[in-house]
Write a protein that holds these residues in place. Sequence first.
Motif, PDB file in Angstrom:
ATOM      1  N   THR A 108     -11.806  19.438   2.196  1.00  0.00           N
ATOM      2  CA  THR A 108     -10.946  18.368   2.703  1.00  0.00           C
ATOM      3  C   THR A 108      -9.649  18.957   3.250  1.00  0.00           C
ATOM      4  O   THR A 108      -9.043  19.820   2.629  1.00  0.00           O
ATOM      5  CB  THR A 108     -10.625  17.373   1.571  1.00  0.00           C
ATOM      6  N   ARG A 109      -9.234  18.473   4.425  1.00  0.00           N
ATOM      7  CA  ARG A 109      -7.973  18.927   5.015  1.00  0.00           C
ATOM      8  C   ARG A 109      -7.027  17.737   5.125  1.00  0.00           C
ATOM      9  O   ARG A 109      -7.336  16.732   5.781  1.00  0.00           O
ATOM     10  CB  ARG A 109      -8.226  19.529   6.392  1.00  0.00           C
ATOM     11  N   ILE A 110      -5.873  17.857   4.461  1.00  0.00           N
ATOM     12  CA  ILE A 110      -4.838  16.820   4.499  1.00  0.00           C
ATOM     13  C   ILE A 110      -3.536  17.488   4.926  1.00  0.00           C
ATOM     14  O   ILE A 110      -3.101  18.448   4.283  1.00  0.00           O
ATOM     15  CB  ILE A 110      -4.669  16.138   3.124  1.00  0.00           C
ATOM     16  N   VAL A 111      -2.935  16.990   6.003  1.00  0.00           N
ATOM     17  CA  VAL A 111      -1.661  17.548   6.435  1.00  0.00           C
ATOM     18  C   VAL A 111      -0.514  16.704   5.883  1.00  0.00           C
ATOM     19  O   VAL A 111      -0.644  15.494   5.705  1.00  0.00           O
ATOM     20  CB  VAL A 111      -1.547  17.675   7.970  1.00  0.00           C
ATOM     21  N   VAL A 112       0.576  17.378   5.600  1.00  0.00           N
ATOM     22  CA  VAL A 112       1.799  16.721   5.141  1.00  0.00           C
ATOM     23  C   VAL A 112       2.782  16.729   6.300  1.00  0.00           C
ATOM     24  O   VAL A 112       3.092  17.785   6.861  1.00  0.00           O
ATOM     25  CB  VAL A 112       2.404  17.452   3.922  1.00  0.00           C
ATOM     26  N   ALA A 158      -7.220  16.677  10.875  1.00  0.00           N
ATOM     27  CA  ALA A 158      -7.147  16.481   9.433  1.00  0.00           C
ATOM     28  C   ALA A 158      -8.009  15.305   9.002  1.00  0.00           C
ATOM     29  O   ALA A 158      -8.311  14.416   9.806  1.00  0.00           O
ATOM     30  CB  ALA A 158      -5.692  16.232   9.011  1.00  0.00           C
ATOM     31  N   ASP A 159      -8.376  15.319   7.724  1.00  0.00           N
ATOM     32  CA  ASP A 159      -9.118  14.208   7.115  1.00  0.00           C
ATOM     33  C   ASP A 159      -8.175  13.147   6.576  1.00  0.00           C
ATOM     34  O   ASP A 159      -8.609  12.051   6.219  1.00  0.00           O
ATOM     35  CB  ASP A 159      -9.997  14.726   5.976  1.00  0.00           C
ATOM     36  N   GLY A 160      -6.893  13.480   6.461  1.00  0.00           N
ATOM     37  CA  GLY A 160      -5.897  12.552   5.954  1.00  0.00           C
ATOM     38  C   GLY A 160      -4.504  13.084   6.216  1.00  0.00           C
ATOM     39  O   GLY A 160      -4.316  14.265   6.527  1.00  0.00           O
ATOM     40  N   ILE A 161      -3.529  12.182   6.100  1.00  0.00           N
ATOM     41  CA  ILE A 161      -2.131  12.527   6.374  1.00  0.00           C
ATOM     42  C   ILE A 161      -1.254  11.984   5.255  1.00  0.00           C
ATOM     43  O   ILE A 161      -1.425  10.845   4.825  1.00  0.00           O
ATOM     44  CB  ILE A 161      -1.677  11.918   7.720  1.00  0.00           C
ATOM     45  N   VAL A 162      -0.308  12.808   4.811  1.00  0.00           N
ATOM     46  CA  VAL A 162       0.745  12.363   3.903  1.00  0.00           C
ATOM     47  C   VAL A 162       2.041  12.328   4.696  1.00  0.00           C
ATOM     48  O   VAL A 162       2.411  13.324   5.322  1.00  0.00           O
ATOM     49  CB  VAL A 162       0.892  13.317   2.686  1.00  0.00           C
ATOM     50  N   ASP A 213      -6.713   7.199  13.008  1.00  0.00           N
ATOM     51  CA  ASP A 213      -7.957   6.807  12.347  1.00  0.00           C
ATOM     52  C   ASP A 213      -8.344   7.753  11.206  1.00  0.00           C
ATOM     53  O   ASP A 213      -9.510   8.134  11.064  1.00  0.00           O
ATOM     54  CB  ASP A 213      -9.109   6.653  13.341  1.00  0.00           C
ATOM     55  N   VAL A 214      -7.355   8.145  10.423  1.00  0.00           N
ATOM     56  CA  VAL A 214      -7.569   8.851   9.156  1.00  0.00           C
ATOM     57  C   VAL A 214      -6.676   8.170   8.125  1.00  0.00           C
ATOM     58  O   VAL A 214      -5.663   7.556   8.484  1.00  0.00           O
ATOM     59  CB  VAL A 214      -7.243  10.362   9.237  1.00  0.00           C
ATOM     60  N   PRO A 215      -7.040   8.252   6.847  1.00  0.00           N
ATOM     61  CA  PRO A 215      -6.177   7.649   5.825  1.00  0.00           C
ATOM     62  C   PRO A 215      -4.779   8.271   5.822  1.00  0.00           C
ATOM     63  O   PRO A 215      -4.615   9.463   6.100  1.00  0.00           O
ATOM     64  CB  PRO A 215      -6.916   7.951   4.521  1.00  0.00           C
ATOM     65  N   VAL A 216      -3.792   7.430   5.506  1.00  0.00           N
ATOM     66  CA  VAL A 216      -2.400   7.869   5.446  1.00  0.00           C
ATOM     67  C   VAL A 216      -1.801   7.419   4.121  1.00  0.00           C
ATOM     68  O   VAL A 216      -1.947   6.262   3.726  1.00  0.00           O
ATOM     69  CB  VAL A 216      -1.571   7.273   6.612  1.00  0.00           C
ATOM     70  N   LEU A 217      -1.127   8.355   3.459  1.00  0.00           N
ATOM     71  CA  LEU A 217      -0.382   8.069   2.228  1.00  0.00           C
ATOM     72  C   LEU A 217       1.093   8.273   2.515  1.00  0.00           C
ATOM     73  O   LEU A 217       1.519   9.381   2.853  1.00  0.00           O
ATOM     74  CB  LEU A 217      -0.825   8.999   1.094  1.00  0.00           C
ATOM     75  N   GLY A 218       1.872   7.215   2.411  1.00  0.00           N
ATOM     76  CA  GLY A 218       3.317   7.311   2.575  1.00  0.00           C
ATOM     77  C   GLY A 218       3.980   7.440   1.220  1.00  0.00           C
ATOM     78  O   GLY A 218       3.689   6.670   0.311  1.00  0.00           O
ATOM     79  N   ILE A 219       4.850   8.419   1.089  1.00  0.00           N
ATOM     80  CA  ILE A 219       5.574   8.656  -0.155  1.00  0.00           C
ATOM     81  C   ILE A 219       7.052   8.342   0.073  1.00  0.00           C
ATOM     82  O   ILE A 219       7.670   8.895   0.992  1.00  0.00           O
ATOM     83  CB  ILE A 219       5.392  10.108  -0.640  1.00  0.00           C
ATOM     84  N   CYS A 220       7.614   7.446  -0.721  1.00  0.00           N
ATOM     85  CA  CYS A 220       9.019   7.043  -0.658  1.00  0.00           C
ATOM     86  C   CYS A 220       9.370   6.604   0.771  1.00  0.00           C
ATOM     87  O   CYS A 220       8.913   5.565   1.216  1.00  0.00           O
ATOM     88  CB  CYS A 220       9.914   8.153  -1.189  1.00  0.00           C
ATOM     89  N   LEU A 221      10.155   7.379   1.512  1.00  0.00           N
ATOM     90  CA  LEU A 221      10.493   7.010   2.889  1.00  0.00           C
ATOM     91  C   LEU A 221       9.224   6.807   3.715  1.00  0.00           C
ATOM     92  O   LEU A 221       9.175   5.917   4.570  1.00  0.00           O
ATOM     93  CB  LEU A 221      11.366   8.083   3.547  1.00  0.00           C
ATOM     94  N   GLY A 222       8.181   7.588   3.456  1.00  0.00           N
ATOM     95  CA  GLY A 222       6.920   7.422   4.177  1.00  0.00           C
ATOM     96  C   GLY A 222       6.340   6.032   3.989  1.00  0.00           C
ATOM     97  O   GLY A 222       5.838   5.412   4.927  1.00  0.00           O
ATOM     98  N   MET A 223       6.412   5.509   2.754  1.00  0.00           N
ATOM     99  CA  MET A 223       5.938   4.150   2.496  1.00  0.00           C
ATOM    100  C   MET A 223       6.841   3.130   3.186  1.00  0.00           C
ATOM    101  O   MET A 223       6.356   2.168   3.787  1.00  0.00           O
ATOM    102  CB  MET A 223       5.905   3.862   0.991  1.00  0.00           C
ATOM    103  N   GLN A 224       8.139   3.327   3.103  1.00  0.00           N
ATOM    104  CA  GLN A 224       9.075   2.408   3.735  1.00  0.00           C
ATOM    105  C   GLN A 224       8.858   2.375   5.247  1.00  0.00           C
ATOM    106  O   GLN A 224       8.894   1.312   5.875  1.00  0.00           O
ATOM    107  CB  GLN A 224      10.511   2.814   3.405  1.00  0.00           C
ATOM    108  N   GLY A 244      -7.066   2.101   5.563  1.00  0.00           N
ATOM    109  CA  GLY A 244      -6.826   3.424   4.990  1.00  0.00           C
ATOM    110  C   GLY A 244      -5.357   3.775   4.880  1.00  0.00           C
ATOM    111  O   GLY A 244      -4.975   4.935   4.968  1.00  0.00           O
ATOM    112  N   LEU A 245      -4.513   2.768   4.654  1.00  0.00           N
ATOM    113  CA  LEU A 245      -3.067   2.984   4.581  1.00  0.00           C
ATOM    114  C   LEU A 245      -2.559   2.661   3.181  1.00  0.00           C
ATOM    115  O   LEU A 245      -2.851   1.591   2.642  1.00  0.00           O
ATOM    116  CB  LEU A 245      -2.352   2.112   5.614  1.00  0.00           C
ATOM    117  N   TYR A 246      -1.773   3.593   2.624  1.00  0.00           N
ATOM    118  CA  TYR A 246      -1.312   3.478   1.245  1.00  0.00           C
ATOM    119  C   TYR A 246       0.133   3.950   1.161  1.00  0.00           C
ATOM    120  O   TYR A 246       0.569   4.777   1.952  1.00  0.00           O
ATOM    121  CB  TYR A 246      -2.170   4.356   0.326  1.00  0.00           C
ATOM    122  N   GLY A 247       0.848   3.438   0.172  1.00  0.00           N
ATOM    123  CA  GLY A 247       2.209   3.901  -0.038  1.00  0.00           C
ATOM    124  C   GLY A 247       2.615   3.795  -1.483  1.00  0.00           C
ATOM    125  O   GLY A 247       2.191   2.875  -2.186  1.00  0.00           O
ATOM    126  N   VAL A 248       3.424   4.766  -1.914  1.00  0.00           N
ATOM    127  CA  VAL A 248       4.035   4.726  -3.248  1.00  0.00           C
ATOM    128  C   VAL A 248       5.522   4.996  -3.099  1.00  0.00           C
ATOM    129  O   VAL A 248       5.931   5.841  -2.298  1.00  0.00           O
ATOM    130  CB  VAL A 248       3.390   5.737  -4.231  1.00  0.00           C
TER     131      VAL A 248
END
Length: 184
Positions: free
Chosen positions: A2-6, A42-46, A66-77, A154-158
């Motif tokens: 799995t390849r996930i870029v930040v 990538a298979d996903g993005i943070v 069209d890949v899942p995205v995880l937003g962290i803090c400002l990324g979620m906002q 495929g969009l998520y945030g914490v």
Amino acid sequence: MTRIVVIDNHGQFTHLEGRALRDIGVDTEILENDTDPAEIDADGIVLSGGPSMDRVGRCAEYLELDVPVLGICLGMQFIAEELGGSTHSGDYGGYADVTVEILDEEDPLIGSLAPETRVWASHADEVDEVPDGFTRTARSDVCEVEAMSDPERGLYGVQWHPEVAHTAEGEAVFEAFREICDAW
């Protein structure tokens, strides 16, 4: 593998996000937030945390890959504001140890965490209204939207930082995101 870029939004913990992904066996790379989306394989993005919405570069374009995205803090906002939700300045500024209540045990990102879990979060800014299609998946005494999910897109945030040692089940968040990316 799995390849996930930040995507680096100039946050102080971005390097720890890359390390946390490597530690669970993910091929990862940290990219500047002005990287051409056509160059991202990538298979996903943070989307990392960071100091300012004014410095999110091309993040809006990454939501269209069209890949899942995880937003962290400002990324979620950022995800919330970009897709029609809203944010506001929080009542609690700096970083703090917060107990988060998981609201959706079926959520693919955080549903497997303990019903109440300890996290490390900044609440200088926070989401107050999730965009259409999203569900609020966690809350705390400090913030009503500690996490949000739209599994269909495929969009998520914490709001919290799963990459730091102060967060009790941070590795589980990254493992769940890897599983989401693998299934996508």
